[in-house]
Design a protein around this motif. Structure first.
Motif, PDB file in Angstrom:
ATOM      1  N   ILE A   6      27.764  43.627 -19.252  1.00 46.34           N
ATOM      2  CA  ILE A   6      28.247  43.249 -17.929  1.00 46.34           C
ATOM      3  C   ILE A   6      29.445  44.107 -17.547  1.00 46.34           C
ATOM      4  O   ILE A   6      30.395  44.249 -18.326  1.00 46.34           O
ATOM      5  CB  ILE A   6      28.664  41.763 -17.876  1.00 46.34           C
ATOM      6  N   ILE A   7      29.393  44.673 -16.345  1.00 44.18           N
ATOM      7  CA  ILE A   7      30.537  45.388 -15.780  1.00 44.18           C
ATOM      8  C   ILE A   7      30.997  44.628 -14.542  1.00 44.18           C
ATOM      9  O   ILE A   7      30.227  44.444 -13.598  1.00 44.18           O
ATOM     10  CB  ILE A   7      30.177  46.835 -15.392  1.00 44.18           C
ATOM     11  N   LEU A   8      32.224  44.155 -14.572  1.00 36.61           N
ATOM     12  CA  LEU A   8      32.824  43.508 -13.405  1.00 36.61           C
ATOM     13  C   LEU A   8      33.578  44.569 -12.618  1.00 36.61           C
ATOM     14  O   LEU A   8      34.623  45.048 -13.045  1.00 36.61           O
ATOM     15  CB  LEU A   8      33.799  42.406 -13.839  1.00 36.61           C
ATOM     16  N   LEU A   9      33.024  44.951 -11.483  1.00 38.99           N
ATOM     17  CA  LEU A   9      33.657  45.976 -10.653  1.00 38.99           C
ATOM     18  C   LEU A   9      34.710  45.344  -9.756  1.00 38.99           C
ATOM     19  O   LEU A   9      34.522  44.227  -9.252  1.00 38.99           O
ATOM     20  CB  LEU A   9      32.603  46.688  -9.809  1.00 38.99           C
ATOM     21  N   PRO A  10      35.827  46.018  -9.539  1.00 37.28           N
ATOM     22  CA  PRO A  10      36.911  45.416  -8.755  1.00 37.28           C
ATOM     23  C   PRO A  10      36.566  45.305  -7.279  1.00 37.28           C
ATOM     24  O   PRO A  10      35.855  46.154  -6.732  1.00 37.28           O
ATOM     25  CB  PRO A  10      38.075  46.392  -8.968  1.00 37.28           C
ATOM     26  N   PHE A  11      37.057  44.254  -6.650  1.00 35.90           N
ATOM     27  CA  PHE A  11      36.920  44.109  -5.206  1.00 35.90           C
ATOM     28  C   PHE A  11      38.287  44.352  -4.588  1.00 35.90           C
ATOM     29  O   PHE A  11      39.222  43.572  -4.787  1.00 35.90           O
ATOM     30  CB  PHE A  11      36.423  42.715  -4.831  1.00 35.90           C
ATOM     31  N   ASN A  12      38.419  45.451  -3.868  1.00 36.21           N
ATOM     32  CA  ASN A  12      39.671  45.775  -3.187  1.00 36.21           C
ATOM     33  C   ASN A  12      39.519  45.487  -1.697  1.00 36.21           C
ATOM     34  O   ASN A  12      38.592  45.975  -1.059  1.00 36.21           O
ATOM     35  CB  ASN A  12      40.026  47.256  -3.399  1.00 36.21           C
ATOM     36  N   PHE A  13      40.426  44.692  -1.153  1.00 33.15           N
ATOM     37  CA  PHE A  13      40.327  44.341   0.263  1.00 33.15           C
ATOM     38  C   PHE A  13      40.583  45.568   1.116  1.00 33.15           C
ATOM     39  O   PHE A  13      41.616  46.231   1.004  1.00 33.15           O
ATOM     40  CB  PHE A  13      41.322  43.244   0.620  1.00 33.15           C
ATOM     41  N   SER A  14      39.610  45.904   1.960  1.00 29.62           N
ATOM     42  CA  SER A  14      39.716  47.085   2.804  1.00 29.62           C
ATOM     43  C   SER A  14      38.786  46.907   3.990  1.00 29.62           C
ATOM     44  O   SER A  14      37.721  46.288   3.876  1.00 29.62           O
ATOM     45  CB  SER A  14      39.332  48.343   2.017  1.00 29.62           C
ATOM     46  N   PHE A  15      39.175  47.458   5.133  1.00 30.34           N
ATOM     47  CA  PHE A  15      38.280  47.466   6.285  1.00 30.34           C
ATOM     48  C   PHE A  15      37.356  48.674   6.263  1.00 30.34           C
ATOM     49  O   PHE A  15      36.370  48.713   6.985  1.00 30.34           O
ATOM     50  CB  PHE A  15      39.085  47.466   7.584  1.00 30.34           C
ATOM     51  N   ASN A  16      37.687  49.680   5.444  1.00 32.59           N
ATOM     52  CA  ASN A  16      36.843  50.873   5.357  1.00 32.59           C
ATOM     53  C   ASN A  16      35.888  50.723   4.182  1.00 32.59           C
ATOM     54  O   ASN A  16      36.203  51.078   3.048  1.00 32.59           O
ATOM     55  CB  ASN A  16      37.692  52.134   5.204  1.00 32.59           C
ATOM     56  N   HIS A  17      34.720  50.171   4.452  1.00 32.84           N
ATOM     57  CA  HIS A  17      33.768  49.890   3.386  1.00 32.84           C
ATOM     58  C   HIS A  17      33.052  51.152   2.899  1.00 32.84           C
ATOM     59  O   HIS A  17      32.493  51.160   1.805  1.00 32.84           O
ATOM     60  CB  HIS A  17      32.768  48.838   3.859  1.00 32.84           C
ATOM     61  N   TYR A  18      33.062  52.212   3.702  1.00 39.96           N
ATOM     62  CA  TYR A  18      32.563  53.506   3.218  1.00 39.96           C
ATOM     63  C   TYR A  18      33.370  53.950   2.005  1.00 39.96           C
ATOM     64  O   TYR A  18      32.813  54.347   0.967  1.00 39.96           O
ATOM     65  CB  TYR A  18      32.706  54.582   4.298  1.00 39.96           C
ATOM     66  N   VAL A  19      34.683  53.910   2.147  1.00 46.26           N
ATOM     67  CA  VAL A  19      35.577  54.363   1.079  1.00 46.26           C
ATOM     68  C   VAL A  19      35.409  53.503  -0.166  1.00 46.26           C
ATOM     69  O   VAL A  19      35.346  54.005  -1.290  1.00 46.26           O
ATOM     70  CB  VAL A  19      37.038  54.351   1.561  1.00 46.26           C
TER      71      VAL A  19
END
Length: 316
Positions: free
Chosen positions: A59-72
């Motif tokens: 299992i890899i838990l990928l980080p969720f970073n709050f951003s409005f630019n979902h492309y980035v």
């Protein structure tokens, strides 16, 4: 066969958390929703992650970073896969674990919840981007022709061109590192995630108003060009135009008012028969959360609050 004696232990790797299975049949990369994905996903989704781990997955838990630019953010997650991949091989080899599954990227899969599903959808859609830079530019211009201004289109083209070059370099680095670690070659089938299975749990392709209240403030942010990118309409166009999403699973919950419209759009739009890839289950938007306490699973954000393990497994 499910091994219930395995302990789920996460270790920090790059920007993510990894639970290494001793005999993995594959890798699951998990992207949680906005709040719970930022603050302790290994706690809030504990029972789900433990169940997947016991079924034989690293299992890899990928980080969720709050951003409005979902492309980035989607680009960051793709880079993260390549940063973690050689580390999986190195760590497994050092621990005496099997690492065969890590040597073909088709053994990697994705599970997202809520807004995390949007990032997976973008990565899947990016797979359709042509390799030729001019063809890729034309594809993006056609995709974003409405309702984007010229500067936004130019920025997206430039960012994706940079991402393509970075990922191609990372593929070479990954291949060299793995060869150095274990003397083996790795099969990478696509720059992005073509051929990798994805499962979307209560997907939410949200707009600026979903994160900002009241509505008039979200409207101002959008008019200033600071809102969510891509917009829900642009994301849906990418999904439709890519003609991919053939190995995707969709899980919707009957009392979920947050993801309801997105779930309906997916089932109405994708050409694949909904009966083959769609599950409609009891519960609300936060049903995937839960912690096991003895013989019970506790979820403070759904009903029932407490379920037996057997009932939880039967319902979800």
């Amino acid at each position: 066969m499910v091994n219930t004696n395995l302990k789920l232990r996460f270790k920090p790797v790059s920007h993510s958390w990894v639970a290494l299975h001793p005999q993995p049949k594959g890798v699951i990369q998990f992207i949680a929703g906005a709040f719970f994905g930022t603050f302790g996903p290994m706690l809030f989704y504990r029972y789900l992650l433990q169940s997947l781990f016991e079924q034989g997955y690293t299992i890899i838990l990928l980080p969720f970073n709050f951003s409005f630019n979902h492309y980035v953010e989607a680009g960051f997650l793709m880079r993260e896969q390549y940063d973690i991949l050689p580390e999986l091989v190195r760590m497994a080899s050092f621990a005496g674990y099997d690492y065969e599954a890590y040597l073909d990227d088709k053994n990697f899969s994705w599970i997202g919840h809520s807004l995390g599903c949007k990032y997976i959808s973008l990565l899947e859609g990016f797979t359709a981007l042509p390799l030729d830079p001019q063809d890729r530019e034309n594809f993006i211009r056609n995709l974003l022709s409405h309702p984007s201004d010229k500067s936004q289109i130019e920025n997206v083209i430039a960012d994706i061109d940079i991402l393509f070059e970075q990922l191609k370099q990372k593929i070479v680095e990954v291949q060299n590192l793995i060869c150095t670690y274990v003397g083996r070659k790795i099969t990478i089938n696509s720059v992005f995630i073509k051929g990798q299975v994805s499962i979307l749990l209560a997907p939410d392709i949200s707009d600026t108003a979903s994160a900002i209240r009241p509505q008039f403030l979200a409207d101002i942010i959008d008019k200033l060009g600071w809102g969510v990118k891509p917009t829900p309409e642009q994301t849906k166009n990418l999904i439709k135009d890519s003609k991919l999403f053939n190995i995707m699973g969709l899980v919707c919950f009957k009392s979920d008012n947050i993801a309801k419209s997105t779930c309906q759009w997916f089932t109405n739009t994708l050409t694949k028969s909904p009966k083959k890839f769609l599950k409609n289950l009891e519960g609300r938007h936060l049903k995937p959360l839960g912690i096991q306490l003895g013989k019970y699973v506790v979820n403070l954000f759904d009903k029932p609050l407490i379920e037996s393990v057997q009932e939880r497994n039967r319902r979800f």
